[in-house]
Scaffold this motif. Structure first.
Motif, mmCIF file in Angstrom:
data_model
loop_
_atom_site.group_PDB
_atom_site.id
_atom_site.type_symbol
_atom_site.label_atom_id
_atom_site.label_comp_id
_atom_site.label_asym_id
_atom_site.label_seq_id
_atom_site.Cartn_x
_atom_site.Cartn_y
_atom_site.Cartn_z
ATOM 1 N N ILE A 250 96.876 91.515 -1.157
ATOM 2 C CA ILE A 250 95.990 92.412 -0.413
ATOM 3 C C ILE A 250 95.945 91.998 1.052
ATOM 4 C CG2 ILE A 250 93.607 93.204 -0.160
ATOM 5 C CD1 ILE A 250 93.307 92.872 -3.199
ATOM 6 N N ASP B 13 89.487 91.372 0.343
ATOM 7 C CA ASP B 13 90.363 91.380 -0.829
ATOM 8 C C ASP B 13 89.511 91.371 -2.103
ATOM 9 O OD1 ASP B 13 89.653 88.733 -1.549
ATOM 10 O OD2 ASP B 13 91.408 87.852 -0.576
ATOM 11 N N ASP B 14 90.126 91.205 -3.260
ATOM 12 C CA ASP B 14 89.375 91.359 -4.506
ATOM 13 C C ASP B 14 88.314 90.287 -4.702
ATOM 14 O OD1 ASP B 14 91.557 89.504 -4.863
ATOM 15 O OD2 ASP B 14 91.201 89.586 -7.023
ATOM 16 N N MET C 59 96.967 88.292 -6.263
ATOM 17 C CA MET C 59 96.307 89.509 -5.802
ATOM 18 C C MET C 59 95.687 89.368 -4.416
ATOM 19 S SD MET C 59 95.555 92.640 -6.354
ATOM 20 C CE MET C 59 95.809 92.884 -8.109
ATOM 21 N N ASP D 115 88.961 98.721 -7.344
ATOM 22 C CA ASP D 115 89.625 98.025 -8.444
ATOM 23 C C ASP D 115 90.826 98.823 -8.964
ATOM 24 O OD1 ASP D 115 87.809 95.989 -8.242
ATOM 25 O OD2 ASP D 115 86.574 96.635 -9.934
ATOM 26 N N ILE E 51 95.155 100.381 0.636
ATOM 27 C CA ILE E 51 93.807 99.816 0.429
ATOM 28 C C ILE E 51 93.104 99.701 1.778
ATOM 29 C CG2 ILE E 51 92.476 97.894 -0.506
ATOM 30 C CD1 ILE E 51 94.772 97.306 -2.399
ATOM 31 N N THR F 9 93.637 98.097 -6.524
ATOM 32 C CA THR F 9 94.200 96.746 -6.664
ATOM 33 C C THR F 9 94.991 96.608 -7.960
ATOM 34 O OG1 THR F 9 92.175 95.859 -7.681
ATOM 35 C CG2 THR F 9 92.342 95.746 -5.287
ATOM 36 N N THR F 10 94.560 97.296 -9.011
ATOM 37 C CA THR F 10 95.317 97.278 -10.264
ATOM 38 C C THR F 10 96.706 97.864 -10.059
ATOM 39 O OG1 THR F 10 93.317 97.409 -11.613
ATOM 40 C CG2 THR F 10 95.385 98.116 -12.642
#
Length: 711
Positions: free
Chosen positions: A611, A555-556, A607, A580, A710, A583-584
C-alpha cells in the motif's frame, strides 16, 4: 536469537522499524552515460579468485545527465512484460553482488557510501592524539580499536562467556532460569518472551511495558514447521551442536537435538507473521497478576522484577493466546534442555565479539547457510558497524556536519509539502470514502510531523564507558546503557523529538504513534534525490519514498491510528469495508507473484508496504504534475516527464539477490522483492500504461476495472 519486534506500527522503506540490523533487499545504481558527469566505479572487476568489491568511493554517485541512466535500460524487453528490466536491465546485467553481501543494488550502494564515509571519519579519529578523554570522539575511536584488537580477542577466546555460563549452570530450576532471563535483559542471551518499553498505542503520550512471543533461533516459525525449510532446520541443529561443543557443554549433539525440539514446540505456539501485523489483535492490556493467572507455568512476577519492571500497574501483551501455550511448554521442558537452550543463545548472541572460531561459526550458519553469502565481511567493516551501533548519533552528528548540505533539507521540505498537497487533493475526490471519513483523513494528513536529515537534539553518551581493550565489555555496557535509557523513561512523557534511525542510515520510516515521517540524511542522495537532477526523476525517486511513508499512515495498519497517533477507529464502518475490499484485491495481485519457483510473495504479510508503494507512485506522480504549475513538462532526450517519473521509481529498486536470501525475504520480510516493488504499484496507475503504451497481452497488463486505486 531472533529479536522480538514490539510496539507501534512503524513502516519503513526497507525495514520494519525495530529496524535494527536485519538484512533485506539491498539495491544497486549505475554510472553516468557520458563524460558530462563524474563516473564512479560501482564494483571492481576481480582478478581470478579475488573478492568482488562494492562501491569504494566517498562521493555520491551520478546518474546520466539529468538523473537517470539511459544506458542502464534494456529496451529489448517490453515495459509491460518486465518494467524492472526495461528500466534497469543493462545495469543489472553488469552488476555483481560483492562476495561479502547477500544482495546488491541502489540501497546497498548508498549504504556502502555511508559506510565508507563513516570509516574515513572513524579512522581519522583513531589517528588523532588530541582527542579529549571521555569525549564522544574518543569513545568512537576506542570502540573501533576494541573491535580491531584481534590479538587480545583471540587470547581471551571464550573466557568472557564464562561468568554467563556459570550463572546458567547455577540457574537449575525453572524459577531461577526465568529470573536469569530477566536479569540479562539488555545484555547477552535471550528469553522465551521478549520485553521492551514502547509508546502506548492508545495513549501515545506515555510509555508502557510490552511483552510478546520470542525464543526462536531460526528466522520464524515457518522454518521449524514447513517441509521446504527442513534442510535449513537440520543445518541449524548442527550449528547449535557446534556452538555447545565449542563452549564445552555436556553432550552437545543430544543437547542440540533437545534444544531444537524445544524451539519447534514454541514455534507451533507462535502467531504467524501475518497475525503479528494486526495492531488490533496485538494490543492486549494485562496486569502481571492477570497474565500469571492466564499463563501459568512461568514465574511472571519474578521475571518482571528481574527485568526491572515488577511494579508496573499494567502492560501490553502482544500474542495473548500464545502466552499460555509457551508458558506450559516451558514448565514441561526438562531443566537440562532449558539450560542448554540458554547457553546456546548466549553464545550465539556473543559470537561476533568473541574469538575468530566463534565469529566464523556464526557467520557460516547465519550468513552463508541461511542466506547464501559466500564470504564474510572484512573485519574493519564489521568494526565500523560495531562502533556505529554503540554511538550511532555521535557518529551521525559528524556525518551531518561533513556530508549533509542545508540546501538538501530545504528542497526536501518543498517536496514533502507538494506530496501532502497532492494526497489532500486525492482524498477530497475519493468516491469510495464518505465525507465524514475524508475529513478525518485530511485532519490526520494535516497533523503529520516531518523530520528531515537529523535530530535537533543529540543523544548524550556521557555515562557510557568505552574501553579500547574490552570489546566484550563494551558490548555489554552498550546494551545496558540502551536498556537503562529506555527503562528510565517509563514514567516520563514520550519524547516526540527522538529518532528511530541515525542520520547515516539509508532508509526512511513512518511512526504511527507520533504520526510522523522521517528521512535520514543518507538517503537524500542519488538515485533517490539529486538537487541537480530533473524534477520528474526526483519525484519518482525521493518523491515516491515520501509518498510511501505518508502512505503508511493510511495503510491497513497505520490507518488504525488517528492524527494524534491514538489507536482507534476513525472510519465509518462502510468506508472501512470499502477500504478492506480494495486491499484484498491488492493482496490477491501480490499473491500471484512468484520470484523464485515455489515461493510466492505473501500479499497479507507485505500488505502495508505494498500500500505504501502504491501511494508513493500515485501521490508522487500527482505531486510532480502539481509542481509544473500548469505548464507542459519538457521532453529530455526524447523522454517525457511521466516516463522520467516512472524511470526514477524503477531506478531506486535496481537490485540482485542471492536465492537463499530471496527465499528468506519472502518467508519473513514485510517488503516485497524489488522486482515487484517496481511493477506492483505502476501496473495499477493509468498514466504508466499511457506513458509506455502498455497494451493488452503484456504479462503485467491489468484492465482498467482490475486496477486497484487506494490512495
Amino acid at each position: 536469537m531472533k529479536k522480538l519486534l514490539i510496539g507501534a506500527a512503524l513502516g519503513a522503506l526497507l525495514l520494519p522499524a525495530s529496524m535494527a540490523s536485519a538484512q533485506v533487499a539491498d539495491e544497486h545504481g549505475h554510472a553516468c552515460v557520458d563524460e558530462s558527469c563524474t563516473v564512479f566505479e560501482l564494483f571492481q572487476v576481480p582478478a581470478e579468485g579475488a573478492t568482488v568489491l562494492g562501491y569504494q568511493g566517498t562521493d555520491a554517485p551520478k546518474y546520466g545527465t539529468w538523473g537517470f541512466d539511459l544506458a542502464g535500460r534494456d529496451t529489448s524487453v517490453s515495459p509491460g512484460d518486465s518494467f524492472m528490466r526495461y528500466a534497469n536491465g543493462s545495469a543489472m546485467d553488469q552488476m555483481q553482488i560483492p562476495s561479502d553481501r547477500t544482495s546488491y543494488g541502489s540501497f546497498a550502494l548508498l549504504r556502502e557510501l555511508s559506510d565508507n564515509r563513516v570509516k574515513a571519519m572513524i579512522e581519522g579519529l583513531v589517528a588523532r592524539t588530541d582527542l579529549t578523554p571521555g569525549s564522544d570522539e574518543q569513545k568512537i575511536a576506542d570502540a573501533y580499536r576494541s573491535y580491531m584488537d584481534e590479538g587480545r580477542i583471540e587470547a581471551l577466546d571464550a573466557q568472557p562467556l564464562q561468568p554467563y555460563l556459570a550463572a546458567i549452570r547455577a540457574a537449575n530450576t525453572h524459577d531461577l532460569a526465568a529470573v536469569y532471563m530477566g536479569e540479562t535483559q539488555g545484555r547477552i542471551g535471550g528469553s522465551i518472551f521478549g520485553t521492551g518499553i514502547t509508546t502506548d498505542q492508545k495513549a501515545p503520550t506515555r510509555y508502557v511495558v510490552s511483552t510478546g512471543q520470542s525464543g526462536l533461533g531460526l528466522p520464524n516459525r515457518d522454518y521449524y514447521l514447513e517441509q521446504r525449510w527442513a534442510e535449513k532446520k537440520a543445518l541449524y541443529q548442527a550449528y547449535v551442536a557446534r556452538m555447545l561443543e565449542m563452549i564445552g557443554w555436556d553432550n552437545p549433539a543430544a543437547s542440540a537435538e533437545a534444544v531444537v525440539a524445544f524451539e519447534t514446540r514454541i514455534a507451533e505456539a507462535h502467531w504467524t507473521p501475518i497475525q503479528n501485523r494486526n495492531r488490533d489483535e496485538t494490543y492486549n492490556e494485562y496486569t502481571i497478576a492477570q497474565l500469571a493467572a492466564e499463563a501459568p507455568g512461568f514465574p511472571w512476577q519474578a521475571y518482571y522484577t528481574a527485568v526491572g519492571v515488577g511494579e508496573v500497574p499494567r502492560l501490553i501483551v502482544r500474542q495473548d493466546t500464545a502466552m499460555p501455550l509457551i508458558a506450559a511448554i516451558y514448565a514441561e521442558t526438562p531443566m537440562e534442555t532449558i539450560q542448554a537452550w540458554q547457553a546456546f543463545h548466549t553464545t550465539d548472541d556473543a559470537a561476533p565479539r568473541l574469538s575468530r572460531r566463534f565469529a566464523d561459526a556464526q557467520w557460516e550458519f547465519r550468513s552463508r547457510d541461511l542466506n547464501g553469502q559466500p564470504m564474510q565481511r572484512p573485519r574493519d567493516k564489521r568494526g565500523i558497524s560495531f562502533a556505529e551501533g554503540m554511538l550511532g548519533e555521535a557518529v551521525g552528528r559528524q556525518y551531518v556536519a561533513e556530508y549533509f548540505p542545508a540546501e538538501s533539507k530545504a528542497k526536501m521540505e518543498q517536496l514533502v509539502a507538494n506530496l501532502r498537497l497532492a494526497l489532500g487533493a486525492r482524498i477530497r475526490n475519493y468516491s469510495w470514502m464518505s465525507a465524514e471519513t475524508r475529513a478525518a483523513a485530511q485532519e490526520k494528513l494535516d497533523k503529520f510531523t516531518v523530520k528531515i536529515g537529523y535530530p535537533n537534539t543529540w543523544r548524550d553518551y556521557a555515562s557510557l564507558e568505552v574501553r579500547p581493550d574490552d570489546l566484550f565489555g563494551n558490548a555489554e555496557r552498550a546494551g545496558l546503557f540502551q536498556w537503562n535509557y529506555r527503562l528510565s523513561r517509563l514514567n516520563e512523557p514520550v519524547d516526540k523529538t527522538e529518532w528511530g534511525m541515525t542520520p547515516q542510515t539509508v532508509n526512511a520510516y513512518y511512526n504511527s504513534t507520533n504520526n510522523e515521517i522521517v528521512f535520514p540524511a543518507a538517503i537524500l542522495q542519488p538515485p533517490f534525490f539529486d538537487p541537480d537532477a530533473d524534477p520528474a526523476v526526483n519525484y519518482g525517486g525521493i518523491g515516491g519514498v515520501i509518498g510511501h511513508e505518508i502512505g503508511h499512515g493510511f495503510d491497513d495498519q497505520g490507518s488504525k491510528s488517528d492524527g494524534d497517533g491514538v489507536l482507534r477507529s476513525w472510519w465509518t464502518p462502510e468506508d472501512r469495508a470499502n477500504f478492506d475490499a480494495l486491499t484484498t484485491r491488492l493482496g490477491a495481485q501480490y499473491d500471484q507473484f512468484e520470484p523464485i519457483p515455489g515461493f510466492h510473495v505473501q500479499g497479507g504479510l507485505t500488505m502495508g508496504e505494498n500500500i505504501g508503494d502504491a501511494a508513493g507512485v500515485a501521490v508522487g506522480l500527482e505531486a510532480y504534475h502539481l509542481s509544473l504549475n500548469g505548464q507542459p513538462s519538457p521532453v529530455l532526450d526524447g523522454i517525457t516527464g511521466d516516463q522520467r517519473f516512472f524511470y526514477g521509481w524503477a531506478q531506486v529498486w535496481q537490485s540482485k539477490m542471492r536465492d537463499d536470501a530471496l527465499r528468506n525475504q519472502i518467508a519473513t520480510d514485510p517488503h516485497s522483492p524489488a522486482e515487484f516493488r517496481v511493477i506492483g504499484p505502476v501496473r495499477n496507475v493509468d498514466a504508466w500504461y499511457e506513458a509506455f503504451d502498455v497494451q493488452p497481452g503484456s504479462k503485467y497488463y491489468l484492465s482498467p476495472e482490475e486496477r486497484v486505486r487506494i490512495w
